[in-house]
Scaffold this active site. Structure first.
Site, mmCIF file in Angstrom:
data_model
loop_
_atom_site.group_PDB
_atom_site.id
_atom_site.type_symbol
_atom_site.label_atom_id
_atom_site.label_comp_id
_atom_site.label_asym_id
_atom_site.label_seq_id
_atom_site.Cartn_x
_atom_site.Cartn_y
_atom_site.Cartn_z
ATOM 1 C CG ASN A 87 -1.895 0.961 1.285
ATOM 2 O OD1 ASN A 87 -1.681 2.162 0.298
ATOM 3 N ND2 ASN A 87 -2.342 1.314 2.587
ATOM 4 N N GLY A 116 1.782 2.179 11.173
ATOM 5 C CA GLY A 116 2.717 3.164 10.996
ATOM 6 C C GLY A 116 3.267 3.421 12.162
ATOM 7 C CE LYS A 137 -0.211 3.600 4.824
ATOM 8 N NZ LYS A 137 -0.547 3.718 6.363
ATOM 9 C CD GLU A 180 -4.008 -2.815 7.257
ATOM 10 O OE1 GLU A 180 -2.668 -3.054 6.868
ATOM 11 O OE2 GLU A 180 -4.531 -1.756 6.927
ATOM 12 C CG HIS A 204 -6.151 1.849 5.276
ATOM 13 N ND1 HIS A 204 -5.774 2.640 5.885
ATOM 14 C CD2 HIS A 204 -5.026 0.997 5.111
ATOM 15 C CE1 HIS A 204 -4.720 2.464 6.382
ATOM 16 N NE2 HIS A 204 -4.219 1.355 5.807
#
Ligand code: PEP
Length: 235
Positions: A6, A164, A8, A158, A86
């Site tokens: 991903n 992150g 982003k 997730e 997400h």
């Protein structure tokens, strides 16, 4: 093992082009690696040896919806997978399970595999509500789909607090959550749904995370921004 990258909202044009060039000639099985660039860079990627995914999709079909990108448009760019739900979209764009369901319907109607992200917040984890939260998101987004449709869907577990942050749940905890997701999905719909893990996966933890018995793959964000990292984990 499925690996979803991903990107982003990263890279400028030249960087995205360079990344796409690095991914040429990977010669993997088609469904082993899925790269999800920013919408605008999708045409830079020639999905040979890997597949192309989108990071989102509109729940509208077409027409007067300024700024949106439809499932049919994604399909015309050879996109075969799309991330939906997400946590960044749930949080910053206020996306609800109902909206996520509509997006998944659009994707399924265009033969694009939805990758449904679910996960608990730190507060929910601390209150012991991980399974409740995750199952609520799954049930709300999936209810109403036919068995044929459900068979096309992939779930990505997730934990919001792991995205992150460099924090990762213990392997036994990931295994426990994924097993419960699979059991519950099977109990409700008699479907064996693949489940990925996402959240701060990197070179230091991927080897041990790979050993989690119930795991079908990874969704990787920041670590995937360097093609060298991607190549190192594919080895
Ligand atoms: C993500 O955004 O889905 C993700 C897993 O990000 P990161 O790997 O950076 O935690």
């Amino acid at each position: 093992m499925l690996i979803v990258l991903n990107h982003k909202m990263n890279f400028l044009k030249e960087e995205a082009l360079a990344y796409a060039k690095e991914m040429e000639g990977l010669f993997l099985k088609e469904d082993q690696l899925i790269i999800c660039p920013t919408y605008t860079y999708l045409p830079f990627f020639e999905p040979i040896g890997y597949s192309l995914g989108a990071q989102d999709v509109s729940h509208y079909q077409n027409g007067a919806h300024t700024g949106n990108v439809s499932a049919s448009q994604l399909s015309s760019l050879s996109v075969r997978y799309a991330i939906v739900g997400h946590s960044e979209r749930r949080l910053f764009e206020k996306e609800t399970s109902e909206l996520i369901h509509e997006k998944m319907k659009e994707l399924l109607d265009h033969h694009i595999t939805p990758i449904l992200c679910v996960g608990e917040s730190l507060e929910e984890k601390e209150r012991g509500e991980t399974l409740f939260r995750v199952m609520q998101e799954i049930e709300e987004s999936l209810q109403g789909f036919t068995k044929d449709e459900l068979e096309q869907i992939i779930i990505a577990y997730e934990p919001v607090w792991a995205i992150g942050t460099g924090l990762v749940p213990k392997e036994e905890e990931i295994d426990r959550v994924i097993k419960r997701i699979k059991e519950q999905v099977f109990h409700t719909w008699q479907i064996e749904m693949p489940v990925l893990y996402g959240g701060s996966v990197n070179q230091n933890n991927i080897s041990s995370l790979r050993e989690i018995p119930s795991l079908d793959g990874f969704l990787i964000g920041s670590f995937s921004l360097d093609p060298k990292n991607v190549k190192s984990i594919l080895k």
